[in-house]
Write a protein that holds these residues in place. Structure first.
Motif, PDB file in Angstrom:
ATOM      1  N   UNK A  79       0.823  -1.139   0.013  1.00 15.51           N
ATOM      2  CA  UNK A  79      -0.035   0.024   0.004  1.00 15.51           C
ATOM      3  C   UNK A  79       0.877   1.271  -0.025  1.00 15.51           C
ATOM      4  N   UNK A  80       2.108   1.054  -0.318  1.00 18.21           N
ATOM      5  CA  UNK A  80       3.268   2.165  -0.389  1.00 18.21           C
ATOM      6  C   UNK A  80       3.421   2.807   0.715  1.00 18.21           C
ATOM      7  N   UNK A  81       3.557   2.237   1.900  1.00 19.78           N
ATOM      8  CA  UNK A  81       4.058   2.568   3.195  1.00 19.78           C
ATOM      9  C   UNK A  81       5.379   1.677   3.302  1.00 19.78           C
ATOM     10  N   UNK A  82       6.477   1.507   2.622  1.00 16.92           N
ATOM     11  CA  UNK A  82       7.505   0.758   2.778  1.00 16.92           C
ATOM     12  C   UNK A  82       8.349   0.896   3.884  1.00 16.92           C
ATOM     13  N   UNK A  83       8.743   1.919   4.741  1.00 15.88           N
ATOM     14  CA  UNK A  83       9.307   1.859   5.709  1.00 15.88           C
ATOM     15  C   UNK A  83       8.666   1.247   6.930  1.00 15.88           C
ATOM     16  N   UNK A  84       7.455   1.773   7.280  1.00 11.05           N
ATOM     17  CA  UNK A  84       6.761   1.156   8.352  1.00 11.05           C
ATOM     18  C   UNK A  84       6.411  -0.050   7.873  1.00 11.05           C
ATOM     19  N   UNK A  85       5.978  -0.529   6.566  1.00  8.53           N
ATOM     20  CA  UNK A  85       5.928  -1.792   6.498  1.00  8.53           C
ATOM     21  C   UNK A  85       6.634  -2.892   6.403  1.00  8.53           C
ATOM     22  N   UNK A  86       8.065  -2.411   6.401  1.00  6.24           N
ATOM     23  CA  UNK A  86       9.342  -3.151   6.511  1.00  6.24           C
ATOM     24  C   UNK A  86       9.478  -3.669   7.889  1.00  6.24           C
ATOM     25  N   UNK A  87       9.366  -2.467   8.724  1.00  4.71           N
ATOM     26  CA  UNK A  87       9.569  -2.592  10.233  1.00  4.71           C
ATOM     27  C   UNK A  87       8.541  -3.576  10.914  1.00  4.71           C
TER      28      UNK A  87
END
Length: 133
Positions: A79-87
């Motif tokens: 959903x294009x929230x890569x930093x939060x999603x990867x954490x």
């Protein structure tokens, strides 16, 4: 000797490409082009151990919270929230695979013969009690 099927070879390749794209995405500061690594990793895991065993692994009662974090992180990245999603995904990954880490460190202790990497350190990480030096 263990025989490896063609599907397992494909799964290892897909998982390897998934891990490569994780590192490549981090190097490119979370560029949105390389967000397919989760799909590659999950499909590679399904090819390696089978679809039914993959579903059983992720949806066990004691692993539901960690699976929710992992799959929620995948959804956040897509959903294009890569930093939060990867954490979130990393937290879920550690919770999901924490029982495999001692076995992996034990394998590294026996398989690698790197001079600056002592066996005592790997034995402590793997949880074994032998005093091999």
């Amino acid at each position: 000797m263990i025989t490896i099927t063609v599907f397992q070879k494909i799964g290892v390749g897909l998982s390897g490409f998934g891990m490569f794209f994780v590192l490549f995405e981090i190097l490119l500061y979370f560029e949105n082009v390389f967000l397919c690594y989760q799909i590659l990793f999950l499909s590679g895991l399904a090819f390696i151990i089978g679809l039914r065993r993959t579903a059983h692994f992720f949806f066990q009662r004691q692993k539901l919270r960690s699976s929710a974090f992992f799959l929620g992180g995948v959804a956040l990245v897509l959903l294009r929230w890569p930093l939060i999603g990867m954490l979130v995904e990393t937290y879920g990954f550690v919770l999901l695979f924490k029982s495999f880490f001692p076995m992996a460190f034990g394998f590294l202790a026996t398989a690698l013969n790197i001079p600056f990497l002592t066996f005592t350190m790997l034995n402590k990480l793997s949880g074994s009690s032998s005093s091999m030096v």
